[in-house]
Design an enzyme around this catalytic site. Structure first.
Site, mmCIF file in Angstrom:
data_model
loop_
_atom_site.group_PDB
_atom_site.id
_atom_site.type_symbol
_atom_site.label_atom_id
_atom_site.label_comp_id
_atom_site.label_asym_id
_atom_site.label_seq_id
_atom_site.Cartn_x
_atom_site.Cartn_y
_atom_site.Cartn_z
ATOM 1 N N LYS A 65 -169.751 37.702 5.178
ATOM 2 C CA LYS A 65 -169.152 36.765 6.223
ATOM 3 C C LYS A 65 -169.517 37.300 7.589
ATOM 4 O O LYS A 65 -169.878 36.603 8.416
ATOM 5 C CB LYS A 65 -167.566 36.768 5.958
ATOM 6 C CG LYS A 65 -167.285 36.041 4.732
ATOM 7 C CD LYS A 65 -165.730 36.124 4.379
ATOM 8 C CE LYS A 65 -165.181 37.501 4.061
ATOM 9 N NZ LYS A 65 -165.713 38.268 2.902
ATOM 10 N N GLY A 77 -163.970 44.471 5.374
ATOM 11 C CA GLY A 77 -164.938 45.226 6.159
ATOM 12 C C GLY A 77 -165.907 44.089 6.338
ATOM 13 O O GLY A 77 -166.706 43.784 5.471
ATOM 14 N N HIS A 78 -166.408 43.843 7.465
ATOM 15 C CA HIS A 78 -167.352 42.719 7.744
ATOM 16 C C HIS A 78 -168.364 43.530 8.548
ATOM 17 O O HIS A 78 -168.436 43.957 9.619
ATOM 18 C CB HIS A 78 -166.641 41.530 8.662
ATOM 19 C CG HIS A 78 -165.834 40.640 7.915
ATOM 20 N ND1 HIS A 78 -165.208 39.666 8.357
ATOM 21 C CD2 HIS A 78 -165.283 40.909 6.691
ATOM 22 C CE1 HIS A 78 -164.098 39.298 7.600
ATOM 23 N NE2 HIS A 78 -164.198 40.004 6.533
ATOM 24 N N ASP A 81 -166.766 40.267 0.391
ATOM 25 C CA ASP A 81 -167.990 40.954 0.597
ATOM 26 C C ASP A 81 -169.361 40.149 0.409
ATOM 27 O O ASP A 81 -170.115 40.562 0.219
ATOM 28 C CB ASP A 81 -168.076 42.249 -0.044
ATOM 29 C CG ASP A 81 -166.955 43.077 0.237
ATOM 30 O OD1 ASP A 81 -166.506 43.052 1.247
ATOM 31 O OD2 ASP A 81 -166.569 43.977 -0.813
ATOM 32 N N GLN A 122 -161.773 38.518 2.917
ATOM 33 C CA GLN A 122 -161.725 38.486 1.509
ATOM 34 C C GLN A 122 -162.509 37.237 1.095
ATOM 35 O O GLN A 122 -163.538 36.735 1.500
ATOM 36 C CB GLN A 122 -160.197 38.432 1.118
ATOM 37 C CG GLN A 122 -159.356 39.864 1.110
ATOM 38 C CD GLN A 122 -159.016 39.819 2.777
ATOM 39 O OE1 GLN A 122 -158.390 39.285 3.128
ATOM 40 N NE2 GLN A 122 -159.416 40.996 3.321
HETATM 41 P P1 GDP Z 1 -168.317 40.596 4.449
HETATM 42 O O1 GDP Z 1 -167.028 41.339 4.060
HETATM 43 O O2 GDP Z 1 -168.143 39.190 3.638
HETATM 44 O O3 GDP Z 1 -168.574 40.597 5.726
HETATM 45 O O4 GDP Z 1 -169.312 41.459 3.523
HETATM 46 P P2 GDP Z 1 -169.642 42.915 3.572
HETATM 47 O O5 GDP Z 1 -170.285 43.363 5.221
HETATM 48 O O6 GDP Z 1 -168.314 43.684 3.194
HETATM 49 O O7 GDP Z 1 -170.871 43.141 2.713
HETATM 50 C C1 GDP Z 1 -171.866 42.758 2.681
HETATM 51 C C2 GDP Z 1 -173.233 43.759 2.721
HETATM 52 O O8 GDP Z 1 -174.484 42.954 2.703
HETATM 53 C C3 GDP Z 1 -173.111 44.258 4.120
HETATM 54 O O9 GDP Z 1 -173.676 45.576 3.740
HETATM 55 C C4 GDP Z 1 -174.335 43.526 4.748
HETATM 56 O O10 GDP Z 1 -175.023 44.293 5.835
HETATM 57 C C5 GDP Z 1 -175.179 43.038 3.571
HETATM 58 N N1 GDP Z 1 -175.957 41.684 3.770
HETATM 59 C C6 GDP Z 1 -175.722 40.783 4.328
HETATM 60 N N2 GDP Z 1 -176.405 39.581 4.063
HETATM 61 C C7 GDP Z 1 -177.335 40.141 3.450
HETATM 62 C C8 GDP Z 1 -178.550 39.701 2.877
HETATM 63 O O11 GDP Z 1 -179.086 38.509 2.961
HETATM 64 N N3 GDP Z 1 -179.505 40.580 2.069
HETATM 65 C C9 GDP Z 1 -179.065 41.972 2.021
HETATM 66 N N4 GDP Z 1 -180.008 42.626 1.338
HETATM 67 N N5 GDP Z 1 -177.946 42.513 2.462
HETATM 68 C C10 GDP Z 1 -177.022 41.469 3.001
HETATM 69 P P1 IMO Z 2 -163.793 41.388 2.889
HETATM 70 O O1 IMO Z 2 -163.186 40.576 3.970
HETATM 71 C C1 IMO Z 2 -163.688 42.706 -1.031
HETATM 72 C C2 IMO Z 2 -159.434 43.545 -2.783
HETATM 73 C C3 IMO Z 2 -159.214 45.069 -3.037
HETATM 74 C C4 IMO Z 2 -157.909 44.937 -3.949
HETATM 75 C C5 IMO Z 2 -157.483 43.633 -3.847
HETATM 76 C C6 IMO Z 2 -156.089 43.873 -3.114
HETATM 77 O O2 IMO Z 2 -164.527 42.603 3.314
HETATM 78 O O3 IMO Z 2 -164.658 40.559 2.137
HETATM 79 P P2 IMO Z 2 -155.321 44.534 -0.585
HETATM 80 O O4 IMO Z 2 -155.943 45.869 0.122
HETATM 81 O O5 IMO Z 2 -155.529 43.396 0.005
HETATM 82 O O6 IMO Z 2 -154.132 44.885 -1.320
HETATM 83 O O7 IMO Z 2 -156.552 44.618 -2.008
HETATM 84 O O8 IMO Z 2 -158.446 42.814 -2.951
HETATM 85 N N1 IMO Z 2 -160.027 43.384 -1.548
HETATM 86 C C7 IMO Z 2 -161.202 43.042 -1.109
HETATM 87 N N2 IMO Z 2 -162.395 42.943 -1.988
HETATM 88 N N3 IMO Z 2 -163.591 42.406 0.209
HETATM 89 C C8 IMO Z 2 -162.660 42.604 0.941
HETATM 90 O O9 IMO Z 2 -162.368 41.900 2.197
HETATM 91 C C9 IMO Z 2 -161.271 42.926 0.286
HETATM 92 N N4 IMO Z 2 -159.958 42.989 0.851
HETATM 93 C C10 IMO Z 2 -159.228 43.313 -0.084
HETATM 94 O O10 IMO Z 2 -160.449 45.697 -3.298
HETATM 95 O O11 IMO Z 2 -158.940 44.672 -5.372
HETATM 96 MG MG MG Z 3 -166.320 43.367 3.277
#
Ligand code: GDP
Ligand code: IMO
Ligand code: MG
Length: 420
Positions: free
Chosen positions: A16, A40-41, A13, A222
């Protein structure tokens, strides 16, 4: 031509999805190399948020080719939901997306097994997203899995039933109650949808593209601290999230890796169980969670929050051979008087600068404090104009890691991105 890799350096998270979307205009192809619907991207375009789970984050760009690599595990039902949502937005994914024949399929019973295993763990639960990731990669390693290419074979149903039978036997041993009737129906409908996509030998296609001079970005899921080998085992995911995972997950040789973009948040978060040395249980932790809107993009669970951990970050940079850093969510720290960074740990009576084999409650971060910038960053677009306190923070991280921070993200939208 070499392939560039973008991956998370913390516990996932890091942002990415947003950054891949921002960088896609420089690339012809975006290819996901591991993970599955546990990811979840999020991307934000014109104030509209999109969350992708299995589909590469380059899909919103008109010209981009998107590939789901062999290292990914795919849930057809979730895939169909994602495709339907994209179609509603006018994105023609059939034209732009290909799937590797060797991508493994997540069966309905893989999800049930995930739940059964987690339940049996009691207090030692990993906090899995329960998307069937662990059981699917287990079948892959056990050489009993089903792959996307299998859906085209005449005896697909036979193969499917054989694997489901094995799963049912295990579930009986766990005495786990379940009903997959509805999900199985949707699953087979979604399999039909997958058949309308290009199902390819992605390793050949990708290497051909490189030979033709096409620019490819490999998208990780991840983060490094969740890597199966080097993360905080057993609280990890079941794939190689590190740069080496791009080689095995796409079929590219190590010598073909170009830039390695490592993404980190200006602080740290973790969702699910497992050690997190800089986790904050106080008001500040809650503030980071609220200001950063730290709730999982896949499960909606609150993310645990804490200060930036340089020990863990340096370890991740080493494992991945990061050539450029990307710092996200700096804006979340806008209102903080003081910002802390862990530069080492106190472990019992010792001071250490590495992650020990067992990360337990005996570990206490040693912090360096920084003065906060106390400014809204939303109007900044030039790195030279950033507040001095933020520049100091960036400079410190660059000096400690020996890697330049090339992108600073100051908000979720595509446009809230500063290149340095
Ligand atoms: P990912 O899994 O690495 O793609 O990240 P996620 O989408 O799960 O979580 C990142 C969260 O932060 C999302 O809700 C994005 O919309 C948000 N986000 C990404 N970059 C920024 C930033 O620079 N500032 C803020 N405030 N939010 C951001
Ligand atoms: P993105 O790509 C954050 C965590 C889960 C759990 C562990 C194992 O959005 O960054 P799994 O479902 O793979 O068996 O879970 O890894 N986890 C993540 N945490 N971002 C993710 O993906 C994750 N994918 C799995 O919460 O602790
Ligand atoms: Mg994510």
């Amino acid at each position: 031509m070499k392939i560039d890799v973008l991956l998370g350096l913390q516990w996932g998270d890091e942002g990415k999805g947003k950054i891949v979307d921002v960088l896609t205009r420089r690339y012809n192809v975006v290819a996901r190399f591991q993970g599955g619907p546990n990811a979840g991207h999020s991307l934000e375009i014109n104030n509209i948020k999109h969350v992708l789970h299995q589909i590469p984050s380059g899909i919103f760009h008109k010209q981009s080719i998107n590939i789901i690599g062999n290292g990914v595990v795919i849930d057809p039902v979730i895939f169909k939901e994602e495709i339907d949502a994209l179609t509603e937005l006018g994105v023609n994914s059939v034209e732009k997306l290909s799937i590797s024949k060797k991508t493994h399929l997540i069966l309905p019973t893989h999800k049930i097994l995930d739940a059964a295993y987690e339940q049996s763990k009691g207090k030692t639960k990993i906090g899995s997203t329960l998307k069937g990731i662990g059981p699917t990669y287990t079948d892959k390693a056990s050489r009993t899995g089903l792959r996307v290419g299998d859906i085209l074979s005449k005896n697909f149903l036979e193969k499917y039933n054989k694997l489901v039978e094995k799963h049912k036997q295990i579930l009986n041993q766990y005495n786990f109650k379940y009903d997959i009737t509805e999900y199985e129906k949707k699953w087979f409908e979604a399999i039909e949808l997958i058949k309308s996509f290009k199902i390819i030998d992605s390793e050949i296609v990708i290497n051909n593209y490189l030979n033709q001079g096409k620019k490819i970005l490999a998208e990780g899921a991840q983060g490094t601290m969740l890597d199966l080998e080097f993360g905080s085992y057993p609280f990890v995911t079941s794939s190689n999230t590190i740069c080496a995972g791009a080689c095995t997950g796409l079929g590219v040789a190590p010598s073909k890796i170009g830039e390695v973009f490592g993404i980190f948040k200006a602080y740290c978060t973790r969702v699910g169980a497992g050690p997190f040395p800089t986790e904050l249980f106080d008001k500040t932790g809650k503030e980071l969670q609220d200001l950063g809107n730290e709730f999982g993009a896949t499960t909606g669970r609150p993310r645990r929050c804490g200060w930036l951990d340089l020990v863990a970050l340096k370890y991740s940079i080493m494992l991945n051979g990061v050539t450029q850093l990307i710092m996200t969510k700096g804006d979340v720290l806008n209102s903080f008087e003081t910002i802390k960074v862990a530069v080492g740990y106190k472990y019992g009576n010792e001071k250490i600068d590495y992650l020990p084999f067992e990360i337990d409650d005996n570990i206490e971060p040693i912090y360096k404090e920084f003065k906060g910038w106390k400014k809204d960053l939303s109007n900044f677009s030039d790195a030279n104009d950033l507040p001095d306190e933020l520049k100091d923070y960036i400079k410190f991280i660059e000096e400690e890691t020996n890697v330049p921070i090339r992108i600073i993200s100051i908000g979720p939208d595509r446009n809230q991105t500063i290149f340095k």
